[in-house]
Write a protein that holds these residues in place. Structure first.
Motif, mmCIF file in Angstrom:
data_model
loop_
_atom_site.group_PDB
_atom_site.id
_atom_site.type_symbol
_atom_site.label_atom_id
_atom_site.label_comp_id
_atom_site.label_asym_id
_atom_site.label_seq_id
_atom_site.Cartn_x
_atom_site.Cartn_y
_atom_site.Cartn_z
ATOM 1 N N TRP A 85 43.538 82.255 40.655
ATOM 2 C CA TRP A 85 44.400 81.329 41.400
ATOM 3 C C TRP A 85 43.815 81.058 42.788
ATOM 4 C CZ3 TRP A 85 47.392 81.901 45.873
ATOM 5 C CH2 TRP A 85 48.242 80.830 46.142
ATOM 6 N N LEU A 86 43.326 82.111 43.460
ATOM 7 C CA LEU A 86 42.714 81.928 44.780
ATOM 8 C C LEU A 86 41.479 81.038 44.712
ATOM 9 C CD1 LEU A 86 42.874 85.491 46.358
ATOM 10 C CD2 LEU A 86 44.034 83.434 47.169
ATOM 11 N N LEU A 87 40.714 81.165 43.639
ATOM 12 C CA LEU A 87 39.498 80.366 43.477
ATOM 13 C C LEU A 87 39.797 78.918 43.110
ATOM 14 C CD1 LEU A 87 37.257 82.962 41.658
ATOM 15 C CD2 LEU A 87 36.788 81.894 43.868
ATOM 16 N N GLN A 88 41.044 78.603 42.886
ATOM 17 C CA GLN A 88 41.464 77.234 42.580
ATOM 18 C C GLN A 88 40.718 76.676 41.368
ATOM 19 O OE1 GLN A 88 40.723 75.307 46.331
ATOM 20 N NE2 GLN A 88 42.370 76.398 47.349
ATOM 21 N N TYR A 89 40.600 77.506 40.336
ATOM 22 C CA TYR A 89 40.015 77.127 39.049
ATOM 23 C C TYR A 89 38.509 76.869 39.102
ATOM 24 C CZ TYR A 89 44.966 76.568 38.337
ATOM 25 O OH TYR A 89 46.310 76.785 38.299
ATOM 26 N N HIS A 90 37.831 77.283 40.170
ATOM 27 C CA HIS A 90 36.376 77.197 40.208
ATOM 28 C C HIS A 90 35.783 78.392 39.483
ATOM 29 C CE1 HIS A 90 37.234 74.614 43.771
ATOM 30 N NE2 HIS A 90 36.283 73.907 43.198
ATOM 31 N N LYS A 91 34.552 78.264 39.088
ATOM 32 C CA LYS A 91 33.837 79.370 38.443
ATOM 33 C C LYS A 91 33.731 80.528 39.429
ATOM 34 C CE LYS A 91 29.460 80.548 36.371
ATOM 35 N NZ LYS A 91 28.051 80.229 36.351
ATOM 36 N N ALA A 92 33.890 81.741 38.932
ATOM 37 C CA ALA A 92 33.823 82.924 39.791
ATOM 38 C C ALA A 92 32.431 83.049 40.404
ATOM 39 C CB ALA A 92 34.137 84.171 38.980
ATOM 40 N N PRO A 93 32.344 83.332 41.705
ATOM 41 C CA PRO A 93 31.032 83.490 42.339
ATOM 42 C C PRO A 93 30.374 84.787 41.873
ATOM 43 C CG PRO A 93 32.770 84.020 43.898
ATOM 44 C CD PRO A 93 33.437 83.505 42.654
ATOM 45 N N ASP A 94 29.047 84.788 41.811
ATOM 46 C CA ASP A 94 28.366 86.023 41.425
ATOM 47 C C ASP A 94 28.249 86.938 42.638
ATOM 48 O OD1 ASP A 94 26.410 84.793 42.889
ATOM 49 O OD2 ASP A 94 24.887 84.839 41.327
ATOM 50 N N HIS A 95 27.840 88.181 42.397
ATOM 51 C CA HIS A 95 27.815 89.169 43.472
ATOM 52 C C HIS A 95 26.823 88.802 44.575
ATOM 53 C CE1 HIS A 95 24.554 90.581 40.849
ATOM 54 N NE2 HIS A 95 24.030 91.093 41.951
ATOM 55 N N THR A 96 25.743 88.094 44.235
ATOM 56 C CA THR A 96 24.765 87.689 45.242
ATOM 57 C C THR A 96 25.382 86.662 46.188
ATOM 58 O OG1 THR A 96 23.027 88.022 43.607
ATOM 59 C CG2 THR A 96 22.441 86.799 45.575
ATOM 60 N N THR A 97 26.129 85.717 45.657
ATOM 61 C CA THR A 97 26.795 84.711 46.482
ATOM 62 C C THR A 97 27.803 85.374 47.417
ATOM 63 O OG1 THR A 97 26.565 83.091 44.710
ATOM 64 C CG2 THR A 97 28.189 82.605 46.415
ATOM 65 N N ILE A 98 28.563 86.312 46.903
ATOM 66 C CA ILE A 98 29.553 87.016 47.725
ATOM 67 C C ILE A 98 28.850 87.809 48.827
ATOM 68 C CG2 ILE A 98 31.329 88.814 47.701
ATOM 69 C CD1 ILE A 98 31.885 87.882 44.744
ATOM 70 N N SER A 99 27.794 88.511 48.462
ATOM 71 C CA SER A 99 27.053 89.314 49.436
ATOM 72 C C SER A 99 26.438 88.444 50.528
ATOM 73 C CB SER A 99 25.974 90.113 48.718
ATOM 74 O OG SER A 99 25.263 90.907 49.626
ATOM 75 N N ARG A 100 25.850 87.328 50.126
ATOM 76 C CA ARG A 100 25.264 86.409 51.116
ATOM 77 C C ARG A 100 26.335 85.819 52.019
ATOM 78 N NH1 ARG A 100 21.118 83.504 47.052
ATOM 79 N NH2 ARG A 100 19.516 85.108 47.106
ATOM 80 N N PHE A 101 27.479 85.513 51.451
ATOM 81 C CA PHE A 101 28.574 84.990 52.257
ATOM 82 C C PHE A 101 28.985 86.008 53.316
ATOM 83 C CE2 PHE A 101 33.169 84.692 53.021
ATOM 84 C CZ PHE A 101 33.239 83.413 53.546
ATOM 85 N N LEU A 102 29.106 87.266 52.918
ATOM 86 C CA LEU A 102 29.510 88.302 53.860
ATOM 87 C C LEU A 102 28.451 88.525 54.933
ATOM 88 C CD1 LEU A 102 31.087 90.839 51.369
ATOM 89 C CD2 LEU A 102 32.282 89.434 53.052
#
Length: 174
Positions: A85-102
């Motif tokens: 629901w938080l992702l608003q129906y987008h594909k889940a980000p992979d761990h690399t994308t999350i890590s780079r974002f952080l």
């Protein structure tokens, strides 16, 4: 084993499945009112389908759930309906994308965003500042209360932002 011809499909509005008192709704409401200008300036990959505000909300909700690793956040984004629901129906980000974002995006504006969130929580009475819990404190083995711990450069460490806020001192630049 019998072949499965009927696959269950999630409804178009997954919010109907989530309990109306779930903390994800309150958290999303709180985060909607924050000023994300600093975060947007650091977000270089504007072609990505997930906005920086949504990524921040995913990270905050994961932290609320006790999930701190990028791989753990990736897993719940794929399996947990609140994260979908938080992702608003987008594909889940992979761990690399999350890590780079952080690392790349949150490092410059995390303190500001969390400070805004603490102020909002205080405004609505969710935080009363009667008790103070500090985690991750570095304490020298034979230090006393008058000893200052040095940082990597040998200079005295900056006091905790939350501690300053509790004592009515300005913590953010004007």
């Amino acid at each position: 084993m019998k072949a499965r011809g009927n696959q269950v499909v999630l409804p178009l509005n997954v919010a109907k499945i989530i309990d109306e008192n779930d903390p994800v709704f309150k958290m999303a409401e709180m985060l909607d009112g924050l000023d994300y200008r600093k975060l947007r300036r650091t977000y270089r990959r504007r072609w990505r389908s997930i906005s920086p505000e949504v990524m921040f909300s995913v990270v905050v909700y994961a932290y609320m759930q006790g999930i701190y690793s990028s791989r753990g956040i990736e897993e719940v984004c794929r399996t947990d309906i609140q994260f979908m629901w938080l992702l608003q129906y987008h594909k889940a980000p992979d761990h690399t994308t999350i890590s780079r974002f952080l690392e790349n995006n949150m490092s410059g504006c995390a303190e500001d965003l969390f400070y805004q969130l603490i102020e909002k929580l205080a405004e609505i009475g969710e935080i009363d500042f009667k008790e103070l819990f500090v985690g991750g404190t570095k304490i020298e083995a034979n230090a006393n209360r008058y000893t200052e711990l040095p940082d990597e450069n040998g200079e005295a460490m900056v006091p905790n932002t939350l501690f300053l806020a509790l004592h009515g001192r300005t913590v953010m630049p004007p």
